[in-house]
Design a protein around this motif. Structure first.
Motif, PDB file in Angstrom:
ATOM      1  N   ILE A   6       0.834  -1.206   0.000  1.00  0.00           N
ATOM      2  CA  ILE A   6       0.000   0.000   0.000  1.00  0.00           C
ATOM      3  C   ILE A   6       0.862   1.247   0.000  1.00  0.00           C
ATOM      4  N   ALA A   7       1.913   1.265   0.819  1.00  0.00           N
ATOM      5  CA  ALA A   7       2.812   2.420   0.889  1.00  0.00           C
ATOM      6  C   ALA A   7       3.508   2.651  -0.436  1.00  0.00           C
ATOM      7  N   ALA A   8       3.934   1.557  -1.077  1.00  0.00           N
ATOM      8  CA  ALA A   8       4.620   1.670  -2.358  1.00  0.00           C
ATOM      9  C   ALA A   8       3.687   2.217  -3.430  1.00  0.00           C
ATOM     10  N   LEU A   9       2.447   1.705  -3.456  1.00  0.00           N
ATOM     11  CA  LEU A   9       1.476   2.174  -4.437  1.00  0.00           C
ATOM     12  C   LEU A   9       1.133   3.643  -4.211  1.00  0.00           C
ATOM     13  N   THR A  10       1.052   4.030  -2.947  1.00  0.00           N
ATOM     14  CA  THR A  10       0.769   5.431  -2.629  1.00  0.00           C
ATOM     15  C   THR A  10       1.877   6.335  -3.139  1.00  0.00           C
ATOM     16  N   ALA A  11       3.129   5.920  -2.940  1.00  0.00           N
ATOM     17  CA  ALA A  11       4.272   6.717  -3.403  1.00  0.00           C
ATOM     18  C   ALA A  11       4.252   6.853  -4.915  1.00  0.00           C
ATOM     19  N   ILE A  12       3.934   5.744  -5.609  1.00  0.00           N
ATOM     20  CA  ILE A  12       3.872   5.778  -7.069  1.00  0.00           C
ATOM     21  C   ILE A  12       2.770   6.710  -7.535  1.00  0.00           C
ATOM     22  N   PHE A  13       1.600   6.626  -6.876  1.00  0.00           N
ATOM     23  CA  PHE A  13       0.472   7.487  -7.238  1.00  0.00           C
ATOM     24  C   PHE A  13       0.822   8.953  -7.081  1.00  0.00           C
ATOM     25  N   LEU A  14       1.443   9.311  -5.964  1.00  0.00           N
ATOM     26  CA  LEU A  14       1.799  10.708  -5.711  1.00  0.00           C
ATOM     27  C   LEU A  14       2.814  11.216  -6.712  1.00  0.00           C
ATOM     28  N   THR A  15       3.771  10.357  -7.079  1.00  0.00           N
ATOM     29  CA  THR A  15       4.785  10.763  -8.039  1.00  0.00           C
ATOM     30  C   THR A  15       4.167  11.000  -9.413  1.00  0.00           C
ATOM     31  N   ILE A  16       3.282  10.089  -9.843  1.00  0.00           N
ATOM     32  CA  ILE A  16       2.645  10.218 -11.148  1.00  0.00           C
ATOM     33  C   ILE A  16       1.822  11.499 -11.228  1.00  0.00           C
ATOM     34  N   HIS A  17       1.192  11.875 -10.110  1.00  0.00           N
ATOM     35  CA  HIS A  17       0.310  13.033 -10.105  1.00  0.00           C
ATOM     36  C   HIS A  17       1.022  14.301  -9.656  1.00  0.00           C
ATOM     37  N   GLY A  18       2.340  14.304  -9.736  1.00  0.00           N
ATOM     38  CA  GLY A  18       3.090  15.532  -9.504  1.00  0.00           C
ATOM     39  C   GLY A  18       3.357  15.858  -8.058  1.00  0.00           C
ATOM     40  N   CYS A  19       3.109  14.962  -7.142  1.00  0.00           N
ATOM     41  CA  CYS A  19       3.359  15.214  -5.722  1.00  0.00           C
ATOM     42  C   CYS A  19       4.325  14.165  -5.199  1.00  0.00           C
ATOM     43  N   ARG A  20       5.449  14.605  -4.732  1.00  0.00           N
ATOM     44  CA  ARG A  20       6.419  13.677  -4.184  1.00  0.00           C
ATOM     45  C   ARG A  20       6.128  13.501  -2.705  1.00  0.00           C
ATOM     46  N   PRO A  21       6.120  12.259  -2.182  1.00  0.00           N
ATOM     47  CA  PRO A  21       5.852  12.064  -0.764  1.00  0.00           C
ATOM     48  C   PRO A  21       6.908  12.745   0.090  1.00  0.00           C
ATOM     49  N   THR A  22       6.476  13.298   1.228  1.00  0.00           N
ATOM     50  CA  THR A  22       7.396  13.970   2.141  1.00  0.00           C
ATOM     51  C   THR A  22       8.402  12.975   2.693  1.00  0.00           C
ATOM     52  N   THR A  23       9.672  13.331   2.650  1.00  0.00           N
ATOM     53  CA  THR A  23      10.720  12.444   3.133  1.00  0.00           C
ATOM     54  C   THR A  23      11.159  12.883   4.520  1.00  0.00           C
ATOM     55  N   ASP A  24      11.967  12.030   5.162  1.00  0.00           N
ATOM     56  CA  ASP A  24      12.422  12.320   6.516  1.00  0.00           C
ATOM     57  C   ASP A  24      13.205  13.626   6.569  1.00  0.00           C
ATOM     58  N   TRP A  25      14.066  13.881   5.562  1.00  0.00           N
ATOM     59  CA  TRP A  25      14.867  15.090   5.616  1.00  0.00           C
ATOM     60  C   TRP A  25      13.987  16.329   5.542  1.00  0.00           C
ATOM     61  N   GLN A  26      12.903  16.245   4.766  1.00  0.00           N
ATOM     62  CA  GLN A  26      11.997  17.382   4.671  1.00  0.00           C
ATOM     63  C   GLN A  26      11.293  17.636   6.009  1.00  0.00           C
ATOM     64  N   THR A  27      10.846  16.567   6.631  1.00  0.00           N
ATOM     65  CA  THR A  27      10.166  16.695   7.920  1.00  0.00           C
ATOM     66  C   THR A  27      11.095  17.277   8.972  1.00  0.00           C
ATOM     67  N   GLN A  28      12.315  16.777   9.019  1.00  0.00           N
ATOM     68  CA  GLN A  28      13.279  17.268  10.003  1.00  0.00           C
ATOM     69  C   GLN A  28      13.644  18.729   9.753  1.00  0.00           C
ATOM     70  N   LEU A  29      13.868  19.078   8.489  1.00  0.00           N
ATOM     71  CA  LEU A  29      14.241  20.451   8.168  1.00  0.00           C
ATOM     72  C   LEU A  29      13.070  21.402   8.423  1.00  0.00           C
TER      73      LEU A  29
END
Length: 305
Positions: A6-29
């Motif tokens: 489910i997590a992998a499919l969600t990441a693929i969906f967000l990437t295809i639709h122009g939204c990159r999932p928030t990563t740890d470095w983004q959250t920390q920064l």
């Protein structure tokens, strides 16, 4: 396994639709930047864009008065004009003492008023752009607006790129000098400004040799050393940037202190950072140092990744 799929499919969906999932470095920064800016008596907008497409924004929805940051937008429009009219950067414009208004920031005026030129003088577009991009010269800016591309034409050119509607350019420096409230008509979100800079660097929006000239001139910017460049001193990183500084209000607050730049690290990777500060309750030096501290937080964080 099911949750992983489910997590992998969600990441693929967000990437295809122009939204990159928030990563740890983004959250920390984001957490670190938010913790710092929340302590300050100012409204602060931040946009960070990486080469790989990752981005981070903070307080991006507000309109920030660009002040002299819009001279980057102007430089793009001027160079586009030169290209389409088959004119070089060494094209000469004739100016007179009447073009060099008093009571405004203008190293150009201060230089040439010391010389004898009763009948005026010729100056190249190259030199005028160097004055605007490196020293934020207001008279040089308005000469270019008057002779080559107006604020309305500059706005139209930037808007024609289809990048964003989150900006506006409507007034000259002389207009804003007469009515400080008009500076609100030259505005941008941090993300819109950063996106334009990224588009400039990564596409042929501006053709050569004009593109190399703008990039090199921004790298030689002489203003705002306590802003985005602050943490880069004594490192192998370098920066090209454009600053903007606003008026002090009747109650002693600074309306705008900004910086927009591209930073190249020692390993060759590059990021774009826009920091816009409005309604600052601090003096000019302290407000500049806020931008420097934000730049330091971002620089130190990206060094780890």
């Amino acid at each position: 396994m099911k949750m992983f799929i489910i997590a992998a499919l969600t990441a693929i969906f967000l990437t295809i639709h122009g939204c990159r999932p928030t990563t740890d470095w983004q959250t920390q920064l984001r957490t670190e930047l938010q913790a710092y800016t929340d302590t300050l008596d100012a409204q602060i907008g931040i946009a960070l864009l990486l080469e790989n497409g990752d981005s981070l924004t903070l307080n991006n929805r507000q309109h920030y008065e660009m002040m002299s940051v819009f001279k980057f937008h102007q430089a793009l429009a001027v160079c586009n004009y030169l290209h389409h009219h088959n004119q070089s950067l060494d094209t000469l414009l004739h100016i007179t003492p009447a073009d060099l208004k008093p009571n405004t920031w203008s190293p150009l005026r201060d230089r040439y008023l010391q010389e004898e030129y009763v009948n005026g003088m010729d100056i190249s577009v190259r030199e005028l752009l160097e004055y605007t991009l490196q020293q934020s010269d207001n008279n040089a800016c308005d000469i270019l607006f008057d002779r080559l591309v107006s604020p309305t034409e500059t706005d139209r050119f930037i808007r024609s790129q289809g990048l964003t509607e989150d900006f506006g350019i409507a007034y000259t420096e002389a207009d804003m000098q007469k009515g400080h409230h008009l500076s609100k008509g030259n505005w941008s979100t941090p993300y819109a400004a950063a996106s334009l800079l990224k588009h400039f660097l990564e596409t042929d929006l501006i053709k050569e040799p004009y593109k190399a000239f703008i990039k090199g001139t921004m790298t030689s910017c002489q203003t705002g050393m306590k802003r985005l460049p602050a943490p880069l001193h004594d490192t192998k990183a370098f920066i090209g940037h454009k600053t903007g500084s606003g008026y002090t209000t009747a109650d002693g607050r600074i309306g705008a202190t900004n910086d927009l730049g591209f930073i190249t690290l020692s390993d060759g990777t590059r990021y774009i950072l826009a920091v816009f500060v409005k309604d600052s309750g601090y003096n000019a030096t302290h407000t500049e140092e806020i931008i420097g501290q934000i730049s330091k937080i971002v620089f130190n964080h990206l060094q780890k990744y």
